[in-house]
Structures are given as C-alpha cells and as structure tokens.
Design a protein around this motif. Structure first.
Motif, PDB file in Angstrom:
ATOM      1  N   ALA A  93       0.812  -1.224   0.000  1.00 22.31           N
ATOM      2  CA  ALA A  93       0.000   0.000   0.000  1.00 22.31           C
ATOM      3  C   ALA A  93       0.846   1.275   0.000  1.00 22.31           C
ATOM      4  CB  ALA A  93      -0.969  -0.020   1.185  1.00 22.31           C
ATOM      5  N   PRO A  94       1.924   1.378   0.804  1.00 19.20           N
ATOM      6  CA  PRO A  94       2.714   2.623   0.771  1.00 19.20           C
ATOM      7  C   PRO A  94       3.345   2.920  -0.587  1.00 19.20           C
ATOM      8  CG  PRO A  94       3.216   1.357   2.742  1.00 19.20           C
ATOM      9  CD  PRO A  94       2.396   0.469   1.868  1.00 19.20           C
ATOM     10  N   PHE A  95       3.557   1.882  -1.414  1.00 21.00           N
ATOM     11  CA  PHE A  95       4.121   2.110  -2.744  1.00 21.00           C
ATOM     12  C   PHE A  95       3.093   2.712  -3.696  1.00 21.00           C
ATOM     13  CE2 PHE A  95       6.562  -1.964  -1.626  1.00 21.00           C
ATOM     14  CZ  PHE A  95       7.470  -1.262  -0.854  1.00 21.00           C
ATOM     15  N   ASP A 126      -0.299   0.124 -15.917  1.00 22.08           N
ATOM     16  CA  ASP A 126       0.868  -0.680 -16.272  1.00 22.08           C
ATOM     17  C   ASP A 126       2.088  -0.301 -15.437  1.00 22.08           C
ATOM     18  OD1 ASP A 126      -0.551  -2.075 -18.111  1.00 22.08           O
ATOM     19  OD2 ASP A 126       0.545  -1.379 -19.869  1.00 22.08           O
ATOM     20  N   ARG A 127       2.306   1.004 -15.301  1.00 23.92           N
ATOM     21  CA  ARG A 127       3.481   1.441 -14.549  1.00 23.92           C
ATOM     22  C   ARG A 127       3.397   1.014 -13.091  1.00 23.92           C
ATOM     23  NH1 ARG A 127       4.832   5.534 -11.288  1.00 23.92           N
ATOM     24  NH2 ARG A 127       2.924   6.746 -11.643  1.00 23.92           N
ATOM     25  N   LEU A 128       2.226   1.154 -12.491  1.00 26.13           N
ATOM     26  CA  LEU A 128       2.083   0.797 -11.084  1.00 26.13           C
ATOM     27  C   LEU A 128       2.221  -0.708 -10.882  1.00 26.13           C
ATOM     28  CD1 LEU A 128      -0.808   3.154  -9.926  1.00 26.13           C
ATOM     29  CD2 LEU A 128       1.660   3.449  -9.663  1.00 26.13           C
ATOM     30  N   THR A 129       1.690  -1.485 -11.811  1.00 25.20           N
ATOM     31  CA  THR A 129       1.833  -2.937 -11.706  1.00 25.20           C
ATOM     32  C   THR A 129       3.294  -3.343 -11.797  1.00 25.20           C
ATOM     33  OG1 THR A 129      -0.354  -3.237 -12.713  1.00 25.20           O
ATOM     34  CG2 THR A 129       1.114  -5.144 -12.693  1.00 25.20           C
ATOM     35  N   GLU A 130       4.007  -2.792 -12.765  1.00 25.30           N
ATOM     36  CA  GLU A 130       5.429  -3.106 -12.903  1.00 25.30           C
ATOM     37  C   GLU A 130       6.214  -2.588 -11.695  1.00 25.30           C
ATOM     38  OE1 GLU A 130       8.804  -4.739 -14.462  1.00 25.30           O
ATOM     39  OE2 GLU A 130       6.726  -4.994 -15.126  1.00 25.30           O
ATOM     40  N   HIS A 131       5.822  -1.437 -11.184  1.00 30.53           N
ATOM     41  CA  HIS A 131       6.456  -0.877  -9.991  1.00 30.53           C
ATOM     42  C   HIS A 131       6.343  -1.847  -8.814  1.00 30.53           C
ATOM     43  CE1 HIS A 131       7.817   2.023  -7.087  1.00 30.53           C
ATOM     44  NE2 HIS A 131       6.626   2.201  -6.537  1.00 30.53           N
ATOM     45  N   LEU A 132       5.147  -2.432  -8.621  1.00 30.00           N
ATOM     46  CA  LEU A 132       4.949  -3.380  -7.531  1.00 30.00           C
ATOM     47  C   LEU A 132       5.762  -4.651  -7.742  1.00 30.00           C
ATOM     48  CD1 LEU A 132       1.112  -3.023  -6.891  1.00 30.00           C
ATOM     49  CD2 LEU A 132       2.989  -2.017  -5.591  1.00 30.00           C
ATOM     50  N   ILE A 133       5.815  -5.119  -8.980  1.00 30.99           N
ATOM     51  CA  ILE A 133       6.601  -6.322  -9.260  1.00 30.99           C
ATOM     52  C   ILE A 133       8.068  -6.087  -8.924  1.00 30.99           C
ATOM     53  CG2 ILE A 133       7.479  -7.787 -11.136  1.00 30.99           C
ATOM     54  CD1 ILE A 133       4.655  -7.476 -12.400  1.00 30.99           C
ATOM     55  N   GLN A 134       8.576  -4.918  -9.278  1.00 29.64           N
ATOM     56  CA  GLN A 134       9.971  -4.612  -8.987  1.00 29.64           C
ATOM     57  C   GLN A 134      10.203  -4.426  -7.489  1.00 29.64           C
ATOM     58  OE1 GLN A 134      11.159  -1.283 -11.411  1.00 29.64           O
ATOM     59  NE2 GLN A 134      10.718  -2.361 -13.332  1.00 29.64           N
ATOM     60  N   GLY A 155      11.969  -9.177  -3.929  1.00 32.93           N
ATOM     61  CA  GLY A 155      12.509  -9.996  -2.848  1.00 32.93           C
ATOM     62  C   GLY A 155      11.499 -10.942  -2.247  1.00 32.93           C
ATOM     63  N   GLU A 156      10.228 -10.711  -2.535  1.00 29.11           N
ATOM     64  CA  GLU A 156       9.157 -11.581  -2.042  1.00 29.11           C
ATOM     65  C   GLU A 156       8.762 -12.626  -3.076  1.00 29.11           C
ATOM     66  OE1 GLU A 156       8.139 -11.178   1.005  1.00 29.11           O
ATOM     67  OE2 GLU A 156       9.202  -9.302   1.363  1.00 29.11           O
ATOM     68  N   GLY A 157       9.527 -12.743  -4.159  1.00 30.30           N
ATOM     69  CA  GLY A 157       9.208 -13.733  -5.174  1.00 30.30           C
ATOM     70  C   GLY A 157       8.139 -13.277  -6.137  1.00 30.30           C
ATOM     71  N   SER A 158       8.280 -12.064  -6.666  1.00 29.53           N
ATOM     72  CA  SER A 158       7.202 -11.479  -7.463  1.00 29.53           C
ATOM     73  C   SER A 158       7.098 -12.039  -8.875  1.00 29.53           C
ATOM     74  CB  SER A 158       7.375  -9.952  -7.543  1.00 29.53           C
ATOM     75  OG  SER A 158       8.600  -9.613  -8.169  1.00 29.53           O
ATOM     76  N   ILE A 159       7.880 -13.049  -9.227  1.00 35.19           N
ATOM     77  CA  ILE A 159       7.695 -13.687 -10.530  1.00 35.19           C
ATOM     78  C   ILE A 159       6.645 -14.783 -10.466  1.00 35.19           C
ATOM     79  CG2 ILE A 159      10.048 -13.180 -11.286  1.00 35.19           C
ATOM     80  CD1 ILE A 159      10.719 -16.153 -10.724  1.00 35.19           C
ATOM     81  N   GLY A 160       6.180 -15.122  -9.266  1.00 36.28           N
ATOM     82  CA  GLY A 160       5.195 -16.186  -9.139  1.00 36.28           C
ATOM     83  C   GLY A 160       4.628 -16.231  -7.734  1.00 36.28           C
ATOM     84  N   GLY A 161       3.690 -17.135  -7.525  1.00 34.33           N
ATOM     85  CA  GLY A 161       3.149 -17.358  -6.207  1.00 34.33           C
ATOM     86  C   GLY A 161       2.243 -16.256  -5.708  1.00 34.33           C
ATOM     87  N   VAL A 162       2.072 -16.219  -4.376  1.00 35.75           N
ATOM     88  CA  VAL A 162       1.079 -15.347  -3.770  1.00 35.75           C
ATOM     89  C   VAL A 162       1.388 -13.872  -3.986  1.00 35.75           C
ATOM     90  CG1 VAL A 162       2.214 -15.296  -1.501  1.00 35.75           C
ATOM     91  CG2 VAL A 162      -0.269 -14.981  -1.662  1.00 35.75           C
ATOM     92  N   THR A 163       2.662 -13.516  -4.209  1.00 39.58           N
ATOM     93  CA  THR A 163       2.968 -12.106  -4.466  1.00 39.58           C
ATOM     94  C   THR A 163       2.316 -11.645  -5.762  1.00 39.58           C
ATOM     95  OG1 THR A 163       5.081 -12.391  -3.336  1.00 39.58           O
ATOM     96  CG2 THR A 163       4.815 -10.414  -4.660  1.00 39.58           C
ATOM     97  N   VAL A 164       2.359 -12.469  -6.792  1.00 39.53           N
ATOM     98  CA  VAL A 164       1.701 -12.124  -8.051  1.00 39.53           C
ATOM     99  C   VAL A 164       0.190 -12.055  -7.860  1.00 39.53           C
ATOM    100  CG1 VAL A 164       1.222 -12.898 -10.403  1.00 39.53           C
ATOM    101  CG2 VAL A 164       3.538 -13.013  -9.512  1.00 39.53           C
ATOM    102  N   THR A 165      -0.373 -12.960  -7.078  1.00 36.18           N
ATOM    103  CA  THR A 165      -1.815 -12.917  -6.875  1.00 36.18           C
ATOM    104  C   THR A 165      -2.222 -11.657  -6.116  1.00 36.18           C
ATOM    105  OG1 THR A 165      -1.949 -14.107  -4.751  1.00 36.18           O
ATOM    106  CG2 THR A 165      -1.776 -15.431  -6.731  1.00 36.18           C
ATOM    107  N   ALA A 166      -1.399 -11.219  -5.156  1.00 37.96           N
ATOM    108  CA  ALA A 166      -1.698  -9.991  -4.429  1.00 37.96           C
ATOM    109  C   ALA A 166      -1.669  -8.792  -5.369  1.00 37.96           C
ATOM    110  CB  ALA A 166      -0.699  -9.809  -3.285  1.00 37.96           C
TER     111      ALA A 166
END
Length: 429
Positions: free
Chosen positions: A84-86, A96-104, A108-119
């Motif tokens: 949320a703070p991001f 698109d920019r915000l989604t990519e921003h969150l992935i980047q 460190g939380e594994g944003s290429i897969g798993g629950v981080t992507v679902t969040a």
C-alpha cells in the motif's frame, strides 16, 4: 533531458523525487500531466466463500473507489498491506506502470510467481475499476474494445458420490473413499444442463475408482483408467450435443498414465482434459499433449506471460487456462491471450472467484478474440451473487457490463455477513 522519477517515491518522505523533478521543470507537484487524482489507501477483506476470497479496494482523493480480487490463499492480504505505501500518492490511471512498480518493489518476495503475483493481481483489477470510473468507460474498453457482448460460462460440477481425492502420500487414513458413480455424475450433468441452463460443464476426473493401490506414485492401473473412461462416456452420452464437457485431473498422474488416459478418451466428445500431469515439467506436458487427439488444457498453475511462454511456444497445450486474479491481472491475461493467438490457441479462463474477479475475467473474455469461456466454480453456493448488486450469470452466459469500470457494486451487507472470522469490513467512501 527529462528526469525519470517513476518508482523513486519514498512513502515516508514529505518531499519526494517527484516534487524535485516537477520543480526542475517549472511546474507544481506532478499528478500525471494534470490528471488530478491520487491513491489514498488500499484495504482488503476476506470473504468465506467456497474459497477464502480476498477482496481489494483502492481509495482515491476524488472519492472514487476501485474494487478488485486476489486469488484465494493465505498471505495475500498481508502482502497487499505491505504494498500500500508504494501506491499511496500515485495516479491510479497509470495501471501498467504501477503494476510493474509493484513487481519490482516486491522482487525480494518472489514477485515472478506465487502469492505475491496474486496480491498484485488484486490491486491491478481494482485499478482497472477505478480507471474505468474516472474515464467513464467499461473496463473492456481499456483493453481495446470488445469482440462479444456476452461471455460463455462453464460450470464446474460435483456430486456427493465423487468422494475425496485420497491421501496424497499414499498412506491409509481409515476407510477408503467411495468410488465415484458414473451414473450419478451423468445425472448431475443432465440437471445442470436442463435445470440451470448451462451448455458448458466440467467434472473432476481425479476421483476415487475403488481400484487405487498407491496414489503417491501417480500411476494409473488399467482398472482406474476404465473407471474414468466410464465417467466420461456416461456424461458425454447424457448431455450429447447440448453441452461441451471438460474434465479436470488436477496434476495427478504420471506422464505415461496421462498418455494412456488421454488416448482412452479419444473416442468421446471431450472438450478438454485439464492438467493431467504436474505443472513443473513442461517437457512432459508437451509430450502428453502431442501423444493424443484429446485436447489438453493447462496454465492455471504458472504465473504471468513468462510462465505461459513455453507452454505455447512448444505446443504443450491445445487450450491455455490462465486464472486472471492469480496470473497477474487483467492486462497480463490479455498479454497471455495475445501470445496464445500467435499459435492459434484458444483461452479458457480458470476461475474460482467471487463475482468481482469473475466479471473482471468477463471483461478480458470480451476483449480478446480467442476466448472460449470463463469458469464458474460456485454453483452450489446459493449466496454467491448476493455479494454484488447486479445480476451476473444468466442461462450460462454473463453479459458484458457497460457501466464504468468493472460494472459490479459490492453489497456491503452481504460482504459483512460472509466475512472470514476476524476480518474487518472496508471503510465507507
């Protein structure tokens, strides 16, 4: 030369790099070229449906709120709270920019897969809802317009006689579950078609047959294959040409067993055989698909376009089945569909969601050329469509909403009535 300050915001700083960049160009603090709206908060509430649905709301200083949904499972609400703070202070139109921003930021939380992507998916869906409301267009218009006015729904069906899948480690747990009764499965297919109006169905095929010796080795004995064949025969004969029927294996079988099962079903009108082998080894998935004329579907358990790429490039699927609130969101699903279209592969969206993500899938299904159908997994849950004010499914189809955003409105009384114990209701707008 312009200054790229995107993604440099420190949520705890009063004076940001964005302010510095704006001042250097002689303008006031930037809100995205005069688009006067900022995100002020992100909240979640979990609803206790047939899965624990994570509903997401993104708030703005314009009083416009977007609603999304993350795929069910533990951890998504905590991750969304951390993200949320991001987002606070950002312009929600920059999806698109915000989604990519969150992935980047969440790498460190594994944003290429798993629950981080679902969040992230849940937030991305909410951003589409906000953007559509701000621009006063339905969400499908943000994706390029629509190919169809209504999207077909396939109903995931069950019967009491299917029993459980059995112990995954092969250890005994007392009495063996009863064998699934092909006649009972066929009768349920007839009921769903005749009484509920669906012309597309799916049944589980990883069901007890009474012939299992050791489920842990993933091997199907001939008697087990014969039992599964009997289910397929009974169902396809019962509904005939009135409905398409798919069958789900939930990644249960070895490569050889999957090949033998698929070949045994070639004589029947099977819409597709879903996830016959575990999802990790694409080489085995490709071999199974190429070994049979029975259509093979997969894709629910891989993430983002990168995860689907090999399945499509190597002809490892006949039908690709991404789950929108799990795979990366609405635009990511469109990217997957576009990639699939390069190989002339249709898309059947897996979906076990509440009405929120279901309708998000419908907007994508309207906007892509190669959509087959969207799954509905809650036909036994009589309050599923009470969560929103609008009627969702009618006669096996969902009409594509024309209202701004997703076109569904949460019924807060229903949400509160079905919240997971300990959850708090969203703030009022």
């Amino acid at each position: 030369m312009g200054i790229d300050y995107r993604g440099l915001r420190d949520p705890n700083a009063e004076y940001t790099m964005r302010d510095l960049a704006a001042e250097s160009m002689g303008v006031t603090a930037d809100r995205g070229g005069g688009r006067d709206v900022e995100i002020t908060d992100v909240q979640t509430t979990m609803v206790d449906g047939n899965f624990p649905w994570t509903l997401v709301r993104v708030y703005t200083d314009a009083g416009i709120v977007g609603t999304g949904e993350a795929y069910w499972g533990a951890g998504a609400p905590e991750l969304i709270e951390r993200m949320a703070p991001f987002l606070v202070g950002e312009n929600p139109l920059d999806i698109d920019r915000l989604t990519e921003h969150l992935i980047q930021r969440m790498s460190g939380e594994g944003s290429i897969g798993g629950v981080t992507v679902t969040a992230i998916s849940g937030i991305e869906i909410a951003l589409h809802d906000i953007t559509g409301k701000i621009l006063e267009v339905p969400a499908y218009q943000l994706l390029g317009g629509k190919y169809r006015d209504a999207v077909r729904v396939y109903c995931d069906c069950h019967t009491e006689t299917e029993g459980g899948a059995g112990p995954p480690d092969g250890k005994p747990t007392g009495e063996d579950p009863p064998a699934a009764d092909p006649i009972a499965v066929a009768e349920e297919a007839e009921r769903v078609v005749s009484d509920l109006g669906y012309d597309a169905l799916k049944f589980d095929l990883d069901v007890p047959s009474g012939h299992e010796k050791d489920r842990a080795n993933r091997h199907l004995r001939n008697a087990e294959i014969a039992h599964k064949k009997a289910i397929v025969e009974a169902v396809t004969e019962a509904v005939g040409h009135r409905a398409d029927v798919a069958f789900d294996c939930h990644w249960s079988f070895s490569g050889d067993s999957a090949k033998r099962l698929a070949r045994a079903l070639e004589q029947y009108d099977v819409w597709w055989l879903e996830d016959p082998v575990p999802p990790e080894n694409h080489d085995v998935q490709r071999e199974v698909t190429r070994s049979t004329s029975t259509p093979i579907a997969a894709g629910e358990n891989v993430y983002r376009t990168h995860g689907q790429r090999r399945l499509l490039e190597e002809g490892a699927v006949d039908i690709v089945a991404p789950d929108l609130p799990k795979v990366g969101g609405m635009r990511e699903t469109v990217k997957i569909a576009d990639l699939a279209d390069l190989y002339y592969v249709p898309v059947a969206m897996h979906n076990v969601s509440s009405p929120v993500a279901t309708v998000a899938s419908v907007h994508v299904g309207a906007a892509i050329s190669n959509a087959l159908a969207v799954e509905f997994h809650s036909y036994e849950l009589d309050w599923w469509d009470d969560l929103v004010s609008e009627t969702v499914i009618e006669e096996g189809y969902i009409e594509v909403p024309e209202q701004p955003g997703l076109g569904v409105t949460l019924d807060m009384d229903a949400v509160e009535a079905h919240m997971v114990e300990g959850e708090e209701l969203f703030d009022e707008v």
